[in-house]
Scaffold this active site. Structure first.
Site, PDB file in Angstrom:
ATOM      1  N   SER A 255      38.870  46.800  27.453  1.00  0.00           N
ATOM      2  CA  SER A 255      38.644  46.662  28.506  1.00  0.00           C
ATOM      3  C   SER A 255      38.834  47.795  29.168  1.00  0.00           C
ATOM      4  O   SER A 255      39.039  49.145  28.650  1.00  0.00           O
ATOM      5  CB  SER A 255      40.120  46.204  28.793  1.00  0.00           C
ATOM      6  OG  SER A 255      40.701  47.024  29.379  1.00  0.00           O
ATOM      7  N   LYS A 256      38.068  47.765  30.369  1.00  0.00           N
ATOM      8  CA  LYS A 256      37.509  49.140  31.871  1.00  0.00           C
ATOM      9  C   LYS A 256      39.208  50.100  32.166  1.00  0.00           C
ATOM     10  O   LYS A 256      38.283  51.277  32.104  1.00  0.00           O
ATOM     11  CB  LYS A 256      36.728  48.236  32.902  1.00  0.00           C
ATOM     12  CG  LYS A 256      35.580  49.128  33.066  1.00  0.00           C
ATOM     13  CD  LYS A 256      35.381  48.210  34.355  1.00  0.00           C
ATOM     14  CE  LYS A 256      33.739  48.966  35.283  1.00  0.00           C
ATOM     15  NZ  LYS A 256      33.253  47.867  35.906  1.00  0.00           N
ATOM     16  N   ARG A 257      39.563  49.447  31.641  1.00  0.00           N
ATOM     17  CA  ARG A 257      40.978  49.979  31.812  1.00  0.00           C
ATOM     18  C   ARG A 257      41.451  50.805  30.953  1.00  0.00           C
ATOM     19  O   ARG A 257      41.952  52.259  31.784  1.00  0.00           O
ATOM     20  CB  ARG A 257      42.070  49.331  32.116  1.00  0.00           C
ATOM     21  CG  ARG A 257      42.198  48.254  33.927  1.00  0.00           C
ATOM     22  CD  ARG A 257      42.378  49.137  35.579  1.00  0.00           C
ATOM     23  NE  ARG A 257      43.378  49.872  34.935  1.00  0.00           N
ATOM     24  CZ  ARG A 257      44.444  50.604  35.968  1.00  0.00           C
ATOM     25  NH1 ARG A 257      44.107  51.108  36.705  1.00  0.00           N
ATOM     26  NH2 ARG A 257      45.469  51.435  35.795  1.00  0.00           N
TER      27      ARG A 257
END
Length: 485
Positions: A255-257
């Site tokens: 994920s982007k996080r």
RNA sequence: GGCCCCAUCGUCUAAUGGUUAGGACACCGCCCUUUCACGGCGGCAAUAGGGGUUCGAAUCCCCUUGGGGUCACCA
């Protein structure tokens, strides 16, 4: 085999950029198609009007082109099964949805979002699986007609009969079994008239004669809905292959996080498309041997779905960096030259002129020492400007009291040289060392510091030859004047 | 929580009933080099646990544990 001609598709939702997980899915589809003489279709799944992002499709296609995964059919490459934008196929989905209603396999529902929300909350509170309660299944045809005529908003839902087993024969996971008790009466047509993914992908895959559905594992839980749809529509099912997920370092879905996930992020950071493809190919697949360096063509000839494995794979940057180094090293000189030139254009040295001949020498000297094209500049700025500072730890370690005197002698010796070669510099340096009864190290290290400002890099004599006699001497003088131990 | 998937070094993975459990990245050491890399050599490091089946299990079966995915008028 439902068809001799393998047809696969990559069906992204245009939400802005190409995710590296999407890249891996696209790559495996591409490889499978190419390895089997098949067709690779690109289909845009833009059935969510709320998620429309300006320019996303162009961006997606550009990125796909950049990495070299060209599709055979899709936007701008119309084949016999277009259009390839789902938003342009609305009437098709509607037709099949109505066919299902006709057959009793689907039904109209008129619930308000509020009622559904309440229903869900209640079920969650009772620790039940949130599921539609089939309330509107009981509506009589007359009631339905009445509501429709009144213009009431409606959706069309799949009519799932509970108590049945649905099996999915997955190419990667084998037989997976579900109970229809856990399958919701999925909305097929939304109240805005658009289909949901589930209906659209089944209809399109059938109509586009897709033989193998190769997609991420996150789709496995909704596959029974798709299987039901194929059955209710009386269509033959494609083969399914659910790919293992790409993971964050903590093993959750990438994920982007937790870092960059867009292919364009990696492109911007200077990663080579070859490295990215090579790396991503190896995340979940290997040929069974110990080969790890691949070009796209080689991947095509060795890829097989059978060797894709089941467990998720952590997206590990260190290996990517290594592959980037390997691929950069493998590139023809002229390509690296072009890369360096464009890096220079974007650097603080954009106003300086360097000949190809000069840059080629820099490349030759630095090749084994860089991971990225931009490192030619970052790691050896001394090829593009004279040192603006001198590495302190090197100064304290290598710059001795007699260094200025020795270097002065050295520069005098260099001065006498005519168009010196590497060997000439070396001979001159040894001569000074001998006459001054000093070890060559007493000269080499301060010399390197003087011309480069740092302690590492290519061989000193190589540096001298590249920058030339004039700059060598002026840098020595500058160093003598400026370095204070 | 329900359903589903998964499980070999830190990471990517090989070994599809018989191997001292192999390779790669990363890390460490040595050699090469009066530098830094490259390269070469070597080292560290894994079958989650428990039961079976079998002469023999990383491999087949079951349970446990752990991780993940998914449960929308998103894909």
């Amino acid at each position: 085999m439902i068809s001799d001609n393998v047809r696969v598709r990559f069906a992204p939702s245009p939400t802005g950029y190409l995710h590296v997980g999407g890249l891996r899915t696209a790559l495996y589809n591409y490889l499978f198609a190419k390895a089997n003489n098949g067709t690779f279709v690109l289909r845009i799944e833009d059935t969510d009007q709320n998620r429309y992002v300006e320019g996303a499709v162009e961006n997606l296609i550009n990125t796909l082109n950049w990495v070299g995964l060209s599709y055979d059919e899709g936007p701008e490459k119309e084949g016999n099964y277009g259009p390839y934008f789902q938003s342009q196929r609305l009437d098709i989905y509607k037709k099949y949805a109505l066919e299902l209603v006709e057959k009793g396999k689907a039904y109209y529902a008129f619930d308000t979002p509020e009622r559904l929300q309440e229903l869900r909350e209640k079920q969650i509170a009772e620790k039940l699986q949130p599921k539609y309660d089939k309330a509107d299944l009981d509506l009589s045809p007359e009631e339905v007609k009445q509501k429709l005529d009144n213009g009431e908003p409606y959706v069309i839902r799949l009519n799932v009969v509970p108590g049945l087993r649905v099996t999915v024969n997955d190419k990667i996971r084998g037989l997976v079994e579900f109970s229809t008790d856990t399958v919701d009466d999925q909305i097929l047509i939304k109240s805005d008239g658009y289909p949901t993914y589930h209906l659209a992908n089944v209809v399109d895959d059938h109509l586009m004669k897709i033989t193998h559905v190769i997609r991420g594992e996150e789709w496995l839980p909704s596959t029974p809905k798709h299987v039901l749809l194929y059955d209710y529509l009386g269509w033959e099912k494609p083969e399914f292959a659910h790919l293992p997920l790409l993971l964050n370092p903590d093993k959750s879905k990438l994920s982007k996080r937790q870092g960059d996930v867009a292919v364009e992020d990696y492109k911007a950071k200077g990663y080579l498309k070859e490295a990215l493809i090579n790396f991503v190919a190896l995340l979940g697949w290997n040929a069974g041997d110990e080969k790890e360096f691949y070009q796209l063509e080689e991947l095509i000839s060795s890829f097989s779905l059978e060797r894709v494995h089941k467990a998720g794979a952590v997206f590990n940057l260190e290996k990517l960096d290594w592959l980037n180094f390997e691929h950069l090293r493998n590139k023809p000189e002229n390509e690296v030259l072009e890369m360096l030139k464009s890096e220079l254009k974007a650097s603080v040295y954009s106003d300086k002129e360097f000949t190809d001949e000069y840059l080629l020498k820099v490349i030759e000297a630095m090749r084994e020492r860089v991971n990225f094209a931009k490192d030619f500049i970052n790691n050896s700025p001394y090829f593009f400007e004279e040192p603006t500072s001198y590495d302190e730890t090197v100064v304290s370690k290598r710059w001795k009291e007699d260094s200025p005197v020795l270097l002065k002698k050295l520069s005098d010796e260099f001065e006498a040289l005519d168009n010196p070669t590497k060997e000439d510099y070396e001979t001159a340096l040894k001569k000074v060392a001998e006459s001054e009864s000093a070890g060559v190290g007493k000269l080499i290290h301060p010399l390197r510091l003087a011309v480069s400002g740092v302690g590492g890099g290519p061989g000193v004599y190589d540096i001298l030859v590249i920058i030339g006699k004039e700059k060598t001497i002026s840098r020595i003088n500058k160093a003598i004047a400026e370095i204070k131990p």
